[in-house]
Structure formats: structure tokens, C-alpha cells
Motif scaffolding. Sequence first.
Motif, PDB file in Angstrom:
ATOM      1  N   VAL A  44     -16.068  -6.762  -0.432  1.00 58.26           N
ATOM      2  CA  VAL A  44     -16.471  -5.910   0.627  1.00 58.26           C
ATOM      3  C   VAL A  44     -15.419  -4.815   0.880  1.00 58.26           C
ATOM      4  O   VAL A  44     -14.110  -4.926   0.968  1.00 58.26           O
ATOM      5  CB  VAL A  44     -16.274  -6.870   1.969  1.00 58.26           C
ATOM      6  CG1 VAL A  44     -16.544  -6.022   3.437  1.00 58.26           C
ATOM      7  CG2 VAL A  44     -17.125  -8.039   2.183  1.00 58.26           C
ATOM      8  N   ARG A  45     -16.496  -3.679   0.967  1.00 60.17           N
ATOM      9  CA  ARG A  45     -15.678  -2.310   1.254  1.00 60.17           C
ATOM     10  C   ARG A  45     -15.803  -1.947   2.881  1.00 60.17           C
ATOM     11  O   ARG A  45     -16.856  -2.224   3.324  1.00 60.17           O
ATOM     12  CB  ARG A  45     -16.073  -1.214   0.453  1.00 60.17           C
ATOM     13  CG  ARG A  45     -15.739  -1.388  -1.019  1.00 60.17           C
ATOM     14  CD  ARG A  45     -16.357  -0.310  -1.900  1.00 60.17           C
ATOM     15  NE  ARG A  45     -16.228  -0.409  -3.215  1.00 60.17           N
ATOM     16  CZ  ARG A  45     -16.965   0.315  -4.238  1.00 60.17           C
ATOM     17  NH1 ARG A  45     -17.596   1.368  -3.842  1.00 60.17           N
ATOM     18  NH2 ARG A  45     -16.863  -0.032  -5.700  1.00 60.17           N
ATOM     19  N   VAL A  46     -14.734  -1.154   3.348  1.00 66.90           N
ATOM     20  CA  VAL A  46     -15.032  -0.912   4.679  1.00 66.90           C
ATOM     21  C   VAL A  46     -14.969   0.631   5.024  1.00 66.90           C
ATOM     22  O   VAL A  46     -14.127   1.348   4.509  1.00 66.90           O
ATOM     23  CB  VAL A  46     -13.916  -1.566   5.601  1.00 66.90           C
ATOM     24  CG1 VAL A  46     -14.061  -1.233   7.254  1.00 66.90           C
ATOM     25  CG2 VAL A  46     -14.279  -3.213   5.509  1.00 66.90           C
ATOM     26  N   ALA A  47     -15.815   1.096   5.635  1.00 70.68           N
ATOM     27  CA  ALA A  47     -15.901   2.497   6.205  1.00 70.68           C
ATOM     28  C   ALA A  47     -15.905   2.612   7.750  1.00 70.68           C
ATOM     29  O   ALA A  47     -16.549   1.987   8.288  1.00 70.68           O
ATOM     30  CB  ALA A  47     -16.863   3.379   5.519  1.00 70.68           C
ATOM     31  N   THR A  48     -14.971   3.303   8.353  1.00 70.31           N
ATOM     32  CA  THR A  48     -15.108   3.235   9.682  1.00 70.31           C
ATOM     33  C   THR A  48     -15.900   4.246  10.516  1.00 70.31           C
ATOM     34  O   THR A  48     -15.844   4.506  11.833  1.00 70.31           O
ATOM     35  CB  THR A  48     -13.432   3.394  10.336  1.00 70.31           C
ATOM     36  OG1 THR A  48     -12.905   4.516   9.899  1.00 70.31           O
ATOM     37  CG2 THR A  48     -12.637   2.003  10.104  1.00 70.31           C
ATOM     38  N   ASN A  49     -16.314   5.331   9.775  1.00 72.47           N
ATOM     39  CA  ASN A  49     -17.298   6.282  10.285  1.00 72.47           C
ATOM     40  C   ASN A  49     -18.184   6.767   9.256  1.00 72.47           C
ATOM     41  O   ASN A  49     -18.187   6.289   8.027  1.00 72.47           O
ATOM     42  CB  ASN A  49     -16.594   7.369  10.850  1.00 72.47           C
ATOM     43  CG  ASN A  49     -15.591   8.220   9.752  1.00 72.47           C
ATOM     44  OD1 ASN A  49     -16.155   8.721   8.771  1.00 72.47           O
ATOM     45  ND2 ASN A  49     -14.305   8.328  10.271  1.00 72.47           N
ATOM     46  N   GLY A  50     -19.239   7.666   9.604  1.00 71.47           N
ATOM     47  CA  GLY A  50     -20.398   7.863   8.770  1.00 71.47           C
ATOM     48  C   GLY A  50     -19.697   8.734   7.656  1.00 71.47           C
ATOM     49  O   GLY A  50     -20.289   8.663   6.463  1.00 71.47           O
ATOM     50  N   ASP A  98     -17.305   1.167  13.439  1.00 73.94           N
ATOM     51  CA  ASP A  98     -16.163   1.817  13.922  1.00 73.94           C
ATOM     52  C   ASP A  98     -15.371   0.847  14.803  1.00 73.94           C
ATOM     53  O   ASP A  98     -14.186   1.265  15.344  1.00 73.94           O
ATOM     54  CB  ASP A  98     -16.332   3.020  14.847  1.00 73.94           C
ATOM     55  CG  ASP A  98     -17.338   2.883  15.812  1.00 73.94           C
ATOM     56  OD1 ASP A  98     -18.170   1.970  15.927  1.00 73.94           O
ATOM     57  OD2 ASP A  98     -17.193   3.206  17.030  1.00 73.94           O
ATOM     58  N   ALA A  99     -15.828  -0.280  14.840  1.00 76.04           N
ATOM     59  CA  ALA A  99     -15.166  -1.379  15.793  1.00 76.04           C
ATOM     60  C   ALA A  99     -14.566  -2.248  15.062  1.00 76.04           C
ATOM     61  O   ALA A  99     -15.077  -3.316  14.252  1.00 76.04           O
ATOM     62  CB  ALA A  99     -16.449  -2.289  16.606  1.00 76.04           C
ATOM     63  N   PRO A 100     -13.213  -2.509  15.303  1.00 75.15           N
ATOM     64  CA  PRO A 100     -12.424  -3.330  14.421  1.00 75.15           C
ATOM     65  C   PRO A 100     -12.756  -4.671  14.415  1.00 75.15           C
ATOM     66  O   PRO A 100     -12.902  -5.657  13.583  1.00 75.15           O
ATOM     67  CB  PRO A 100     -11.000  -3.264  15.148  1.00 75.15           C
ATOM     68  CG  PRO A 100     -11.048  -1.623  15.552  1.00 75.15           C
ATOM     69  CD  PRO A 100     -12.275  -1.597  16.348  1.00 75.15           C
ATOM     70  N   ALA A 101     -13.320  -5.056  15.655  1.00 70.93           N
ATOM     71  CA  ALA A 101     -13.397  -6.564  15.987  1.00 70.93           C
ATOM     72  C   ALA A 101     -14.845  -7.143  15.027  1.00 70.93           C
ATOM     73  O   ALA A 101     -14.876  -8.004  14.441  1.00 70.93           O
ATOM     74  CB  ALA A 101     -13.982  -6.858  17.282  1.00 70.93           C
ATOM     75  N   ASN A 102     -15.845  -5.953  14.984  1.00 71.55           N
ATOM     76  CA  ASN A 102     -16.968  -6.129  14.042  1.00 71.55           C
ATOM     77  C   ASN A 102     -16.716  -6.186  12.697  1.00 71.55           C
ATOM     78  O   ASN A 102     -17.139  -7.187  12.032  1.00 71.55           O
ATOM     79  CB  ASN A 102     -18.139  -5.219  14.483  1.00 71.55           C
ATOM     80  CG  ASN A 102     -18.640  -5.016  15.729  1.00 71.55           C
ATOM     81  OD1 ASN A 102     -18.689  -6.181  16.520  1.00 71.55           O
ATOM     82  ND2 ASN A 102     -19.205  -3.893  16.114  1.00 71.55           N
ATOM     83  N   ILE A 103     -15.592  -5.276  12.269  1.00 72.31           N
ATOM     84  CA  ILE A 103     -15.383  -5.439  10.883  1.00 72.31           C
ATOM     85  C   ILE A 103     -14.539  -6.897  10.476  1.00 72.31           C
ATOM     86  O   ILE A 103     -14.966  -7.262   9.573  1.00 72.31           O
ATOM     87  CB  ILE A 103     -14.232  -4.144  10.842  1.00 72.31           C
ATOM     88  CG1 ILE A 103     -14.979  -3.055  10.750  1.00 72.31           C
ATOM     89  CG2 ILE A 103     -13.630  -4.366   9.222  1.00 72.31           C
ATOM     90  CD1 ILE A 103     -14.174  -1.524  10.741  1.00 72.31           C
ATOM     91  N   GLN A 104     -13.812  -7.188  11.349  1.00 75.99           N
ATOM     92  CA  GLN A 104     -13.164  -8.663  11.252  1.00 75.99           C
ATOM     93  C   GLN A 104     -14.132  -9.715  11.116  1.00 75.99           C
ATOM     94  O   GLN A 104     -13.946 -10.489   9.961  1.00 75.99           O
ATOM     95  CB  GLN A 104     -12.242  -8.645  12.240  1.00 75.99           C
ATOM     96  CG  GLN A 104     -11.264 -10.039  12.238  1.00 75.99           C
ATOM     97  CD  GLN A 104     -10.256 -10.188  13.326  1.00 75.99           C
ATOM     98  OE1 GLN A 104     -10.254  -9.429  14.154  1.00 75.99           O
ATOM     99  NE2 GLN A 104      -9.526 -11.061  13.166  1.00 75.99           N
ATOM    100  N   VAL A 105     -15.184  -9.546  12.010  1.00 69.98           N
ATOM    101  CA  VAL A 105     -16.150 -10.712  12.127  1.00 69.98           C
ATOM    102  C   VAL A 105     -16.851 -10.863  10.721  1.00 69.98           C
ATOM    103  O   VAL A 105     -17.098 -11.721  10.132  1.00 69.98           O
ATOM    104  CB  VAL A 105     -16.822 -10.918  13.204  1.00 69.98           C
ATOM    105  CG1 VAL A 105     -18.100 -11.718  13.019  1.00 69.98           C
ATOM    106  CG2 VAL A 105     -16.158 -11.173  14.382  1.00 69.98           C
ATOM    107  N   VAL A 106     -17.446  -9.567  10.336  1.00 68.51           N
ATOM    108  CA  VAL A 106     -18.476  -9.571   9.392  1.00 68.51           C
ATOM    109  C   VAL A 106     -17.614  -9.510   7.955  1.00 68.51           C
ATOM    110  O   VAL A 106     -18.038 -10.390   7.011  1.00 68.51           O
ATOM    111  CB  VAL A 106     -19.284  -7.964   9.252  1.00 68.51           C
ATOM    112  CG1 VAL A 106     -19.702  -8.047   7.753  1.00 68.51           C
ATOM    113  CG2 VAL A 106     -19.944  -8.099  10.229  1.00 68.51           C
ATOM    114  N   THR A 107     -16.416  -8.961   7.962  1.00 66.10           N
ATOM    115  CA  THR A 107     -15.636  -9.584   6.692  1.00 66.10           C
ATOM    116  C   THR A 107     -15.447 -10.908   6.497  1.00 66.10           C
ATOM    117  O   THR A 107     -15.196 -11.265   5.184  1.00 66.10           O
ATOM    118  CB  THR A 107     -14.499  -8.554   6.673  1.00 66.10           C
ATOM    119  OG1 THR A 107     -14.500  -7.140   6.884  1.00 66.10           O
ATOM    120  CG2 THR A 107     -13.470  -8.706   5.417  1.00 66.10           C
ATOM    121  N   ALA A 108     -15.027 -11.608   7.411  1.00 63.05           N
ATOM    122  CA  ALA A 108     -14.854 -13.018   7.392  1.00 63.05           C
ATOM    123  C   ALA A 108     -15.789 -13.850   6.887  1.00 63.05           C
ATOM    124  O   ALA A 108     -15.734 -14.668   6.205  1.00 63.05           O
ATOM    125  CB  ALA A 108     -14.162 -13.575   8.582  1.00 63.05           C
TER     126      ALA A 108
END
Length: 386
Positions: free
Chosen positions: A33-39, A15-25
Motif C-alpha cells: 500500500v502506497r499513500v498520497a494525501t492529495n491529488g 487527505d483524511a488520516p483516519a481513512n488512511i489508517q482504516v484502509v491501510t489496516a
Amino acid sequence: MNEADQKKTVLLVDDAPANIQVVTAILRDIYKVRVATNGAKALALVKVAPPPDLILLDVMMPEMDGYEVCIQLKADPETRDIPVIFLTGQTEIEDETRGFEVGAVDYIHKPFSPAVVKARVQTHLVLRGIREQLAQQLLAIQKELETARQIQMSILPSSIPQMAGLDIAARYVPMTAVAGDFYDFIVVDDKHLGILVADVSGHGMPSALIASMLKIALAAEVPHADDPAQVLLGLNQALCGKFQHHFVTAAYLFVDMLKGTLTYAGAGHPPLMLWGRSSEGVREVEENGLFLGKFPWATYSSRELPFKAGDWCLLYTDGIPETTNPEGIEFGTDCFKQFLGTEQSTSADQFADRLLEELSRWSARGSTEDLDDDITIVAIQFGSST
């Protein structure tokens, strides 16, 4: 198939945009890479085809945390085999232990190290591939074993000989899908019958193949069906030199209804059991030569015994006396003879079923638990032939 189609799919749940950005990069050049922001979104997205090959799941999320998401993933047959790696800033042993308990395969700690993220993801994707390959190989083996089981069952008698004055029942209970026990009949005419019971050492496919050889070898002994010693001699000669690490015990019984006699010979096999009107208590009839398949010079002898209406006899394999109870104590000869001497069955089928029930009671095993050994029974009740 182009390179993009070959890429594995990673579902990132955070749910943290910063974490999504880092891991995706870190991963986007190697994986889809697919992204979900909650359970809730993760549980929906995991169902979208093609399903992800691996899930990176943040532990601390609002409404539904990573533990609960993982529990639901592992409860669903469609998603339970997808490896889950938790993303967390927590380092307590209790937290990690809980994650493994709910089904995670690993942890990646924050702040993220690109090398660690790539290595952990790659490792668990490889491991999943190996597990899937092993599962496919196991399925193929199971199919082959089932085919082998069907073939083996087909070489056993399809029916029990019907003969005036004889009530015969046979039971074949393999320890595994395929087994080394074997039994067969030689029907000479309506007054004469030969019966073979054999036990190949060991278990599984090799023993089953040797058991199938007995079918062919016994057919060649039909001209000598009335001579048990000659039958065993012929079987031994047919088997010697065909295998190295196994041997065969066998018992052959010839029933002559005109003379009222049994002629018996054994090859390293448990004794024939005889009880009823012709004997006091239960008799062990033993006339054993060497087991089959190892000694080409072995010789065998026969023993003739009278029988009367009301007598019983039993050919069997050593899986019966060697059945153990939960304390590891074998059923043994004494318990076996006591059962035979007190059992009041009115038919051979009833007797065979009750013997198996007694062994089940002794062993205290469930219906899905393996036996100690294969079990084969050929029980005969003698009545009047007129």
C-alpha cells in the motif's frame, strides 16, 4: 521471487488520516500500500516504478478533487489502464454517474467495510489481469494476421505481364487483413496469356488458406492454359475433398493475340464484362459451370469471342456489384454497366483507379472503414499487337 515481491501494489489517495489508517489496516497484509494525501502527490507517485496495479481515490479532497485526478490519469497513456475505485461518503446517483463518466471502475462507500474493500479490490485486480491477458492475446493474433497477410500478398503476382497490344491493370482490395480473393496469370508466350480470378466463400484465415491452394493448383494447369474449361476442371478436381464449409467461384480467360480471340469459362462467377468497338454497349459474357471444390463430377465449357483494338474487358469478384451505399442499396449490375459504358479512361490503370473511386463514392465509406466484401479487378484494354 518471494511472497512480498508477488504482492500487488495499491495506491491509496486520501487527505483524511483516519481513512488512511482504516484502509491501510484492511489491505496491508494482502497488498503493498502506497499513500498520497492529495491529488498532486498522487499524480507524481503513480509515476514511480513499479506503477500501482490499482488506485483507491477519495472523491472529496482540497485543491484537486478525485474527479480531476481521475481525468488526468485517464488522459495519460502511461496510467489510463490502471483501474480507479472511488472512495466516497456520497450516495447520490449523479455523483456515482459522474465518477463512471470520468473513468472509475467502481465505488466503495464510507464507512468502510473490510469485506467490501477486500472484495472490490480483488475483483478489479483480477479483471485487470484478464484484460491484460486478452490484450496480449489480441496482439499475438494481430501479429499472426499480419504475417498471414504478407504471405498471402506474396502469392499474388509481383508484376503485371507486359504484352504488345495489351494494357492490363489489377487491383486487390481485401475486406480484412487476409482475404479469399485471388488472381494470377499464366504467361504462355508473348502472344498468349491466361488470367484467373477467383473468390473463396467467407472471409478471414480459412478463405485465405484456400486461396493459397489455388496458386498451387493453377500451376498444374499450365499445360492446358489455352483451354479454360480444362483449367477449371483441373482446379475443381484439385480442390474437391480438401475443405467442407467453403466453395470457390472462378473465371478464367485465355487471350490469343495472334487470332484476336478471348476464350472464357466460369465456375459460378460473375460474368465477364466486355465493351468497346466490338459490341454495342456493355456485354455480359457468362459461361458458368458449378462453383469449385464441392462437386467432383462437375463439367465446364468455354466460349470464344473476337476482340478488336479499342475493346475493353473486365474480370472481377462480386464485391463490386454487392457494394452497398448507406441506405443498404447495392451498386448492382445496372450502375456497374452504366459506369463501364460511360467511363473514358485512357489506360487500364486509370480505369481501375476510377472504378475503385466510384465504389468508394457509392459506399460513402471512410478509408478506415471495412468493405462489404473483398474486391479484385483485372482490367484489360486491347490495342494493336503490331
